[in-house]
Design an enzyme around this catalytic site. Structure first.
Site, PDB file in Angstrom:
ATOM      1  N   TYR A  54       7.963 -42.320  23.803  1.00  0.00           N
ATOM      2  CA  TYR A  54       6.538 -42.010  23.949  1.00  0.00           C
ATOM      3  C   TYR A  54       5.919 -42.726  25.159  1.00  0.00           C
ATOM      4  O   TYR A  54       4.704 -42.939  25.195  1.00  0.00           O
ATOM      5  CB  TYR A  54       5.788 -42.354  22.665  1.00  0.00           C
ATOM      6  CG  TYR A  54       5.852 -41.254  21.621  1.00  0.00           C
ATOM      7  CD1 TYR A  54       5.452 -39.949  21.909  1.00  0.00           C
ATOM      8  CD2 TYR A  54       6.275 -41.525  20.316  1.00  0.00           C
ATOM      9  CE1 TYR A  54       5.497 -38.948  20.953  1.00  0.00           C
ATOM     10  CE2 TYR A  54       6.320 -40.525  19.347  1.00  0.00           C
ATOM     11  CZ  TYR A  54       5.923 -39.237  19.672  1.00  0.00           C
ATOM     12  OH  TYR A  54       5.955 -38.236  18.722  1.00  0.00           O
ATOM     13  N   ASN A  90       2.015 -36.984  11.584  1.00  0.00           N
ATOM     14  CA  ASN A  90       1.963 -35.517  11.589  1.00  0.00           C
ATOM     15  C   ASN A  90       3.339 -34.852  11.499  1.00  0.00           C
ATOM     16  O   ASN A  90       3.534 -33.731  11.974  1.00  0.00           O
ATOM     17  CB  ASN A  90       1.148 -35.024  12.785  1.00  0.00           C
ATOM     18  CG  ASN A  90       1.748 -35.432  14.115  1.00  0.00           C
ATOM     19  OD1 ASN A  90       2.796 -36.070  14.154  1.00  0.00           O
ATOM     20  ND2 ASN A  90       1.095 -35.053  15.201  1.00  0.00           N
ATOM     21  N   HIS A 125       7.790 -33.774  15.716  1.00  0.00           N
ATOM     22  CA  HIS A 125       7.616 -33.732  17.172  1.00  0.00           C
ATOM     23  C   HIS A 125       8.394 -32.554  17.709  1.00  0.00           C
ATOM     24  O   HIS A 125       9.480 -32.254  17.223  1.00  0.00           O
ATOM     25  CB  HIS A 125       8.159 -35.007  17.837  1.00  0.00           C
ATOM     26  CG  HIS A 125       8.421 -34.811  19.306  1.00  0.00           C
ATOM     27  ND1 HIS A 125       7.420 -34.899  20.234  1.00  0.00           N
ATOM     28  CD2 HIS A 125       9.546 -34.460  19.990  1.00  0.00           C
ATOM     29  CE1 HIS A 125       7.930 -34.625  21.440  1.00  0.00           C
ATOM     30  NE2 HIS A 125       9.220 -34.363  21.313  1.00  0.00           N
ATOM     31  N   GLU A 129      14.458 -35.539  26.638  1.00  0.00           N
ATOM     32  CA  GLU A 129      14.417 -36.002  25.250  1.00  0.00           C
ATOM     33  C   GLU A 129      15.752 -35.773  24.549  1.00  0.00           C
ATOM     34  O   GLU A 129      16.231 -36.645  23.805  1.00  0.00           O
ATOM     35  CB  GLU A 129      13.272 -35.299  24.509  1.00  0.00           C
ATOM     36  CG  GLU A 129      11.903 -35.750  25.012  1.00  0.00           C
ATOM     37  CD  GLU A 129      10.738 -34.971  24.437  1.00  0.00           C
ATOM     38  OE1 GLU A 129       9.587 -35.290  24.791  1.00  0.00           O
ATOM     39  OE2 GLU A 129      10.955 -34.036  23.633  1.00  0.00           O
TER      40      GLU A 129
HETATM   41  P1  GTP Z   1       4.408 -34.686  19.716  1.00  0.00           P
HETATM   42  O1  GTP Z   1       5.210 -33.468  19.476  1.00  0.00           O
HETATM   43  O2  GTP Z   1       4.707 -35.787  18.733  1.00  0.00           O
HETATM   44  O3  GTP Z   1       4.474 -35.156  21.155  1.00  0.00           O
HETATM   45  O4  GTP Z   1       2.910 -34.241  19.383  1.00  0.00           O
HETATM   46  P2  GTP Z   1       1.900 -33.418  20.287  1.00  0.00           P
HETATM   47  O5  GTP Z   1       2.548 -32.989  21.555  1.00  0.00           O
HETATM   48  O6  GTP Z   1       1.316 -32.378  19.397  1.00  0.00           O
HETATM   49  O7  GTP Z   1       0.786 -34.491  20.582  1.00  0.00           O
HETATM   50  P3  GTP Z   1       0.686 -35.567  21.785  1.00  0.00           P
HETATM   51  O8  GTP Z   1       1.879 -35.488  22.672  1.00  0.00           O
HETATM   52  O9  GTP Z   1      -0.673 -35.425  22.367  1.00  0.00           O
HETATM   53  O10 GTP Z   1       0.710 -36.945  20.982  1.00  0.00           O
HETATM   54  C1  GTP Z   1       1.938 -37.516  20.600  1.00  0.00           C
HETATM   55  C2  GTP Z   1       1.824 -38.085  19.218  1.00  0.00           C
HETATM   56  O11 GTP Z   1       0.933 -39.183  19.247  1.00  0.00           O
HETATM   57  C3  GTP Z   1       1.231 -37.149  18.158  1.00  0.00           C
HETATM   58  O12 GTP Z   1       2.154 -36.257  17.596  1.00  0.00           O
HETATM   59  C4  GTP Z   1       0.731 -38.130  17.131  1.00  0.00           C
HETATM   60  O13 GTP Z   1       1.796 -38.579  16.308  1.00  0.00           O
HETATM   61  C5  GTP Z   1       0.261 -39.283  17.997  1.00  0.00           C
HETATM   62  N1  GTP Z   1      -1.176 -39.201  18.223  1.00  0.00           N
HETATM   63  C6  GTP Z   1      -1.852 -38.315  19.014  1.00  0.00           C
HETATM   64  N2  GTP Z   1      -3.177 -38.539  18.950  1.00  0.00           N
HETATM   65  C7  GTP Z   1      -3.347 -39.576  18.101  1.00  0.00           C
HETATM   66  C8  GTP Z   1      -4.479 -40.295  17.631  1.00  0.00           C
HETATM   67  O14 GTP Z   1      -5.631 -40.009  17.968  1.00  0.00           O
HETATM   68  N3  GTP Z   1      -4.232 -41.343  16.761  1.00  0.00           N
HETATM   69  C9  GTP Z   1      -2.966 -41.684  16.375  1.00  0.00           C
HETATM   70  N4  GTP Z   1      -2.791 -42.700  15.529  1.00  0.00           N
HETATM   71  N5  GTP Z   1      -1.880 -41.036  16.804  1.00  0.00           N
HETATM   72  C10 GTP Z   1      -2.057 -39.997  17.651  1.00  0.00           C
HETATM   73 MG    MG Z   2       3.628 -34.290  22.873  1.00  0.00          MG
END
Ligand code: GTP
Ligand code: MG
Length: 138
Positions: free
Chosen positions: A49, A112, A115, A126
């Protein structure tokens, strides 16, 4: 055929939902061509990440990803990257469409459940972080 990288996250493995998530993946026409259950190290989670390092939730995100085992996977199918994003649903489960993995199982925007890679370049990087070529059998 395209490949994408998937993680079944700690909130899902902790609730014994690996098979339930895999059922949604397979029903969507994606094939699981590599899979292993691992305990991520802090260093692995921070590398994975890394793009989010400056975000306020980075520490929380890394702590979460190492809080329980995860299942890392390679999924294969037509347009696998976009298709899996569709199957996962929106990052925040409150915004996720009916029938998506996050609508069905996610606990919150942080916890959630899954990924999925967001582009071909990230999928490649990845997959290589977690799998050797001979571990992927299409
Ligand atoms: P990934 O497939 O996990 O990468 O998810 P995404 O692409 O839908 O979202 P993004 O890449 O923007 O964020 C990566 C991950 O960070 C998310 O899946 C969440 O687990 C976490 N995350 C994102 N926003 C928040 C937030 O506001 N609070 C917290 N605690 N975690 C967050
Ligand atoms: Mg993402």
């Amino acid at each position: 055929l395209e490949r994408t990288f998937s993680i079944i996250k700690p909130d899902a493995t902790a609730r014994n939902l690996t098979g339930a998530v895999n059922a949604v993946i397979e029903k969507a026409g994606l094939r699981i061509v590599a899979q292993k259950r691992i305990q991520m190290t802090r260093a692995q989670a921070e590398e994975f990440y890394g793009v989010h390092r400056e975000r306020p939730f980075f520490g929380e995100l890394v702590d979460f990803m190492i809080s329980a085992p995860v299942v890392v996977q390679v999924l294969e199918g037509d347009n696998a990257i976009a298709r899996y994003r569709e199957v996962m649903g929106a990052t925040n489960p409150e915004n996720a469409a009916e029938g998506t993995i996050r609508k069905l199982y996610a606990k919150s925007v942080g916890e959630n459940s899954v990924h999925g890679s967001d582009a071909p370049e990230t999928a490649k990087v990845e997959i290589a972080q977690f799998f050797a070529g001979n571990e992927i059998v299409g």
